[in-house]
Design an enzyme around this catalytic site. Structure first.
Site, mmCIF file in Angstrom:
data_model
loop_
_atom_site.group_PDB
_atom_site.id
_atom_site.type_symbol
_atom_site.label_atom_id
_atom_site.label_comp_id
_atom_site.label_asym_id
_atom_site.label_seq_id
_atom_site.Cartn_x
_atom_site.Cartn_y
_atom_site.Cartn_z
ATOM 1 N N ASN A 57 0.793 -1.242 0.000
ATOM 2 C CA ASN A 57 0.000 0.000 0.000
ATOM 3 C C ASN A 57 0.820 1.284 0.000
ATOM 4 O OD1 ASN A 57 -2.470 -1.156 -0.263
ATOM 5 N ND2 ASN A 57 -3.009 -1.054 1.911
ATOM 6 N N SER A 67 2.278 -2.272 5.255
ATOM 7 C CA SER A 67 3.198 -3.397 5.487
ATOM 8 C C SER A 67 4.628 -3.044 5.089
ATOM 9 C CB SER A 67 2.733 -4.626 4.706
ATOM 10 O OG SER A 67 2.749 -4.373 3.309
ATOM 11 N N GLU A 99 -2.517 -0.250 -8.019
ATOM 12 C CA GLU A 99 -3.927 -0.439 -7.645
ATOM 13 C C GLU A 99 -4.616 0.922 -7.590
ATOM 14 O OE1 GLU A 99 -5.939 -2.830 -4.009
ATOM 15 O OE2 GLU A 99 -4.865 -1.032 -3.416
ATOM 16 N N TRP A 117 -11.613 -7.669 11.135
ATOM 17 C CA TRP A 117 -10.679 -7.273 10.078
ATOM 18 C C TRP A 117 -9.242 -7.462 10.556
ATOM 19 C CZ3 TRP A 117 -7.118 -3.124 10.055
ATOM 20 C CH2 TRP A 117 -6.439 -2.955 8.825
ATOM 21 N N ARG A 166 -15.445 -2.481 5.170
ATOM 22 C CA ARG A 166 -15.065 -3.716 4.506
ATOM 23 C C ARG A 166 -16.288 -4.496 4.025
ATOM 24 N NH1 ARG A 166 -10.982 -1.595 4.113
ATOM 25 N NH2 ARG A 166 -8.878 -2.258 4.596
ATOM 26 N N ASP A 215 -7.926 -11.301 -5.205
ATOM 27 C CA ASP A 215 -7.797 -10.213 -4.229
ATOM 28 C C ASP A 215 -8.149 -10.728 -2.832
ATOM 29 O OD1 ASP A 215 -7.421 -7.505 -3.436
ATOM 30 O OD2 ASP A 215 -9.598 -7.254 -3.398
ATOM 31 N N HIS A 251 -1.639 1.946 9.493
ATOM 32 C CA HIS A 251 -2.644 2.030 8.416
ATOM 33 C C HIS A 251 -3.239 3.438 8.435
ATOM 34 C CE1 HIS A 251 -5.833 0.678 5.717
ATOM 35 N NE2 HIS A 251 -5.263 -0.526 5.629
HETATM 36 O O1 SFD Z 1 -5.152 -3.048 2.242
HETATM 37 C C1 SFD Z 1 4.235 -10.281 20.027
HETATM 38 N N1 SFD Z 1 -2.249 -4.009 5.975
HETATM 39 C C2 SFD Z 1 -1.888 -3.847 4.647
HETATM 40 N N2 SFD Z 1 -0.712 -3.334 4.251
HETATM 41 C C3 SFD Z 1 -0.310 -3.356 2.948
HETATM 42 O O2 SFD Z 1 0.782 -2.874 2.625
HETATM 43 N N3 SFD Z 1 -1.116 -3.909 1.981
HETATM 44 C C4 SFD Z 1 -2.346 -4.436 2.267
HETATM 45 O O3 SFD Z 1 -2.995 -5.005 1.378
HETATM 46 C C5 SFD Z 1 -2.826 -4.307 3.617
HETATM 47 N N4 SFD Z 1 -4.143 -4.613 4.032
HETATM 48 C C6 SFD Z 1 -4.270 -5.200 5.299
HETATM 49 C C7 SFD Z 1 -3.365 -4.810 6.324
HETATM 50 C C8 SFD Z 1 -3.592 -5.273 7.626
HETATM 51 C C9 SFD Z 1 -4.649 -6.156 7.876
HETATM 52 C C10 SFD Z 1 -4.877 -6.624 9.265
HETATM 53 C C11 SFD Z 1 -5.484 -6.584 6.813
HETATM 54 C C12 SFD Z 1 -5.280 -6.093 5.538
HETATM 55 C C13 SFD Z 1 -6.583 -7.553 7.074
HETATM 56 C C14 SFD Z 1 -1.414 -3.375 7.014
HETATM 57 C C15 SFD Z 1 -0.171 -4.172 7.431
HETATM 58 O O4 SFD Z 1 -0.479 -5.499 7.644
HETATM 59 C C16 SFD Z 1 0.434 -3.547 8.693
HETATM 60 O O5 SFD Z 1 0.662 -2.204 8.405
HETATM 61 C C17 SFD Z 1 1.757 -4.184 9.135
HETATM 62 O O6 SFD Z 1 1.617 -5.572 9.298
HETATM 63 C C18 SFD Z 1 2.278 -3.553 10.429
HETATM 64 O O7 SFD Z 1 3.497 -4.164 10.799
HETATM 65 P P1 SFD Z 1 3.927 -4.377 12.363
HETATM 66 O O8 SFD Z 1 5.219 -5.075 12.347
HETATM 67 O O9 SFD Z 1 3.775 -3.119 13.111
HETATM 68 O O10 SFD Z 1 2.781 -5.374 12.941
HETATM 69 P P2 SFD Z 1 2.533 -6.949 12.585
HETATM 70 O O11 SFD Z 1 2.994 -7.270 11.214
HETATM 71 O O12 SFD Z 1 1.096 -7.208 12.871
HETATM 72 O O13 SFD Z 1 3.471 -7.743 13.631
HETATM 73 C C19 SFD Z 1 3.246 -7.773 15.026
HETATM 74 C C20 SFD Z 1 4.166 -8.837 15.611
HETATM 75 O O14 SFD Z 1 4.188 -8.763 17.027
HETATM 76 C C21 SFD Z 1 4.069 -10.071 17.565
HETATM 77 N N5 SFD Z 1 3.557 -9.909 18.931
HETATM 78 N N6 SFD Z 1 5.447 -10.873 20.166
HETATM 79 C C22 SFD Z 1 5.888 -11.136 21.408
HETATM 80 N N7 SFD Z 1 5.153 -10.827 22.538
HETATM 81 C C23 SFD Z 1 3.931 -10.245 22.439
HETATM 82 N N8 SFD Z 1 3.246 -9.920 23.551
HETATM 83 C C24 SFD Z 1 3.425 -9.936 21.131
HETATM 84 N N9 SFD Z 1 2.291 -9.361 20.673
HETATM 85 C C25 SFD Z 1 2.375 -9.350 19.320
HETATM 86 C C26 SFD Z 1 3.162 -10.780 16.575
HETATM 87 O O15 SFD Z 1 3.226 -12.191 16.677
HETATM 88 C C27 SFD Z 1 3.728 -10.270 15.269
HETATM 89 O O16 SFD Z 1 4.874 -11.016 14.917
HETATM 90 S S1 SFD Z 1 -5.465 -3.684 3.458
HETATM 91 O O17 SFD Z 1 -6.606 -4.562 3.321
HETATM 92 O O18 SFD Z 1 -5.750 -2.730 4.471
HETATM 93 P P1 AMP Z 2 -8.007 -0.877 1.688
HETATM 94 O O1 AMP Z 2 -8.130 -2.137 0.902
HETATM 95 O O2 AMP Z 2 -9.319 -0.210 1.976
HETATM 96 O O3 AMP Z 2 -7.125 -1.010 2.887
HETATM 97 O O4 AMP Z 2 -7.267 0.159 0.751
HETATM 98 C C1 AMP Z 2 -5.986 -0.009 0.284
HETATM 99 C C2 AMP Z 2 -5.427 1.350 0.023
HETATM 100 O O5 AMP Z 2 -6.311 2.095 -0.840
HETATM 101 C C3 AMP Z 2 -5.240 2.218 1.242
HETATM 102 O O6 AMP Z 2 -4.113 3.006 0.968
HETATM 103 C C4 AMP Z 2 -6.498 3.063 1.282
HETATM 104 O O7 AMP Z 2 -6.308 4.285 1.965
HETATM 105 C C5 AMP Z 2 -6.753 3.292 -0.205
HETATM 106 N N1 AMP Z 2 -8.180 3.425 -0.537
HETATM 107 C C6 AMP Z 2 -9.161 2.508 -0.384
HETATM 108 N N2 AMP Z 2 -10.344 2.977 -0.819
HETATM 109 C C7 AMP Z 2 -10.114 4.218 -1.284
HETATM 110 C C8 AMP Z 2 -10.933 5.230 -1.881
HETATM 111 N N3 AMP Z 2 -12.228 5.039 -2.061
HETATM 112 N N4 AMP Z 2 -10.332 6.384 -2.221
HETATM 113 C C9 AMP Z 2 -9.015 6.592 -2.016
HETATM 114 N N5 AMP Z 2 -8.188 5.680 -1.466
HETATM 115 C C10 AMP Z 2 -8.725 4.513 -1.096
#
Ligand code: SFD
Ligand code: AMP
Length: 634
Positions: A66, A445, A130, A224, A255, A357, A394
């Protein structure tokens, strides 16, 4: 035999840098730390509560990267990204940190590709975007690819590179105003761990299930955000005394209903509209509302929370359900083809892209489509606003208040945003990245991985400058051990007194504790049941109930390793809840209406509230709120 604290042996690990977490930020940190540690003959230890191959938010895979600035391919600059984030977060962001990630993230993406992550390419070999900043990937195995690179890097350190999985970190260890390590326990073996380190990099993700989820009963756990991120970053760094920021800025994604499939590809790649059953296209019909949130409501792209808000206005009025108009979007794409043959080919492509997707990232959404006989080309799918999450990486912003990079500071920002080492918290030697790092949203991510690298490099520099191993007081370790393992003894002592071990006047089991926390937050801090709305009198009651819940946290009980983890997840979530409600309470305005609405202060007030609300936990156990300035850096 009931498990007891006395059954646990203590394992001591002494290291230079301790990286806590095994997610995106931690994997980035491991790669970078290994490089600098090797040069300086230092030891690095990574500890994750789960297995790095599939831990954290990326466990199921993702379908997009993203954050891609496209400095070369789009001729854009980090400034452009700062403008985007400033706009999306309604003016509230640490621009130095956002810029810092933006200037490094493209290089991180190129590394991912080199490590084997398939990024979509068009016929000319160019990345498929995207949306403006997002790249499509075949991401089912994304996390495995990233974890493998982290493990390979750690392996170059030989016995100075150590990865410990399935250890849950419970508490920080301190030496005065310095971090000294952490304690935790194995979720599989009878082992209590004491980690002693010169610097600690916290990357334990964000939090879910602080609020009551929409899916309960047989669907419980399907939200989510993944159920295993439980507020540990917030708890750990708050308990260490580190200042936090934007804890009021939770994230509510819209979502696909019930299985939480992503919408980005539909909105941005397939150019779908969203409508409500009785209200029409809410982004068009409710557009006038955006004037109230100027200047952010009037500029493009419309901030995520305002997009939510326009939908919520319809659903609040009973005009729902909302729909993603998949059938309409697919027809439009296909109809644009010049002839029947091309149309037939395109149908197959779009169908497979749509299913992929979900299969890449949210398999359950594909299962739900199959289970409900949903053909996206035939009928629309319901959309819904999820329950609130804490995910500063996020479109939320919660996390620790960290030092930024020195070279990006202006004359005004330097004294507020810089104190020695990039990404160091207000506690010496404690670093953060990813969701653990606040006010630097939209890193997602790949930006979290880049930030992990930035933080690890600085942490190694800190260790090189501060060579002495901090002192760890034996009494502190003993107290932390007692806190960590006490739920086992509580269960062992009292569980025989009732016929149902879940009901007992001497203790509370984690599941029931979590329900109580979620009910408090849902009803008093603006969860689903309150239509994301709250006010001061409601929060007064909520904070009072949280104080009582905190008292009962002393009496959490656990019958096995798994429940012990659940007990500590409860304690960690409660800290997240506490910092959230107090920050919402302090900010007497509504700035992100699609995330939460304060009915007693319903307007945005730029004159008084265009600033950060920060929070910390003092040694006397009292929370302190600190207001901080926002500096524009470009
Ligand atoms: O678009 C302990 N995210 C998306 N990012 C993208 O780049 N593209 C996408 O397509 C993304 N989409 C998305 C995303 C997130 C989610 C939940 C969904 C969909 C359903 C965001 C990214 O995933 C997010 O920004 C990163 O993962 C953040 O990284 P980080 O490292 O801050 O968090 P992590 O990866 O969740 O890791 C956490 C770690 O901590 C561990 N942990 N370990 C020891 N002791 C404890 N007490 C602990 N508690 C946690 C975990 O096991 C893990 O290893 S989209 O749909 O939005
Ligand atoms: P999402 O699948 O909703 O997490 O979206 C993935 C990426 O697209 C994130 O960067 C969002 O902020 C962006 N995004 C999703 N929907 C829209 C929208 N309607 N307009 C602009 N950005 C969007």
């Amino acid at each position: 035999m009931t498990l007891k604290a006395a059954d646990f042996e203590t394992v001591e690990v002494t290291t230079d840098l301790l990286i806590i977490g095994g997610g995106m930020a931690a994997c980035g940190a491991a790669v970078e730390a290994a490089y600098w540690a090797k040069k300086n003959n230092l030891k690095v230890t990574v500890v994750d509560k789960a297995a790095m191959d599939r831990s954290g938010a990326v466990a199921m895979g993702l379908s997009a990267l993203n954050q891609y600035v496209g400095m070369k391919v789009k001729n854009r600059s980090p400034e452009n990204y700062v403008e985007y984030v400033r706009q999306d977060l309604m003016g509230v962001s640490r621009e130095d940190m956002v810029y810092d990630i933006a200037r490094h993230v493209d290089g991180t993406v190129h590394l991912f590709e080199k490590w084997g992550l398939p990024i979509w390419k068009d016929e000319g070999g160019n990345y498929v975007f995207e949306g403006p900043w997002q790249l499509m990937i075949n991401g089912e195995s994304y996390k495995i690819v990233i974890a493998e690179a982290a493990k390979n890097a750690m392996a170059t350190l030989g016995d100075k590179g150590e990865i410990i999985e399935r250890v849950f970190i419970t508490e920080p260890l301190l030496d005065g105003d310095k971090i000294a390590g952490a304690v935790g326990f194995s979720v599989r073996e009878n082992k209590f761990y004491v980690f002693k380190a010169k610097a600690v990099l916290c990357a334990m993700g964000g939090a879910v299930h602080v609020f009551k989820p929409r899916s309960t009963g047989e669907g419980f756990g399907r939200s989510w955000y993944p159920p295993f991120n439980s507020g540990s970053s917030c708890y750990f760094m708050m308990k260490a005394g580190a200042e936090h920021t934007c804890q009021e800025v939770r994230f509510i994604p819209v979502r696909f209903k019930d299985a939480y499939g992503p919408v980005g590809a539909w909105f941005l790649l397939f150019k779908s509209r969203a409508t409500t059953a009785l209200g029409g296209e809410y982004m068009v019909e409710n557009k006038a509302e955006l004037d109230k949130w100027a200047p952010y409501g009037l500029a493009k792209p419309i901030p995520a929370n305002l997009r939510n808000w326009l939908m919520m206005l319809d659903t609040r009025e009973g005009k729902g359900p909302a729909y993603m108009r998949t059938e309409e979007a697919m027809k439009k794409i296909i109809d644009a083809e010049p002839d029947e043959k091309a149309r037939k080919k395109r149908v197959k492509e779009v169908e497979s892209e749509a299913w992929e997707d979900f299969l890449d990232m949210t398999i359950s959404q594909a299962i739900l489509w199959a289970g409900t006989n949903t053909a996206p080309e035939e009928k629309p799918s319901e959309l819904q606003a999820c329950d609130p999450y804490f995910i500063g990486s996020h479109s939320g912003a919660s996390g620790a208040w960290l030092s930024g990079p020195e070279d990006l500071q202006t004359a005004e920002s330097k004294s507020d945003y810089f104190w020695g080492y990039n990404r160091m918290a207000t506690i010496k030697g404690l670093f953060g990245a990813g969701d653990a790092s606040g006010a630097s949203s939209h890193k997602f991510s790949d930006g979290s991985h880049a930030e992990g690298r930035i933080a690890a490099k600085a942490a190694i520099a800190y260790i090189v400058d501060n060579k002495t191993q901090p002192n760890v007081d034996a009494a502190q370790v003993e107290a932390a051990k007692q806190t960590t393992l006490k739920p086992l003894d509580t269960f062992a002592e009292f569980s025989g007194q009732t016929t149902d071990p879940n009901v007992n006047e001497n203790y509370i089991v984690p599941e029931q504790y979590m329900y109580r926390l979620q009910k408090i937050m849902d009803e008093y801090a603006g969860g689903v049941v309150a239509a994301f709305s709250t006010n001061e009198p409601l929060m007064d009651i909520g904070m009072n109930l949280l104080a009582m819940l905190n008292e009962d946290a002393e009496n959490l009980a656990a019958r096995d390793h798994h429940e012990l983890m659940r007990a500590h997840e409860c304690r960690h979530r409660t800290m997240q809840a506490d910092t959230h409600i107090r920050s919402v309470y302090h900010r007497k305005e509504t700035r992100w209406p699609g995330y939460y609405f304060r009915a007693d202060t319903p307007k945005m007030d730029n004159d008084n509230w265009l600033k950060f609300v920060n929070i910390k936990l003092n040694k006397d156990g009292k929370f302190e709120i600190i207001e901080r300035k926002i500096h524009k850096i470009c």
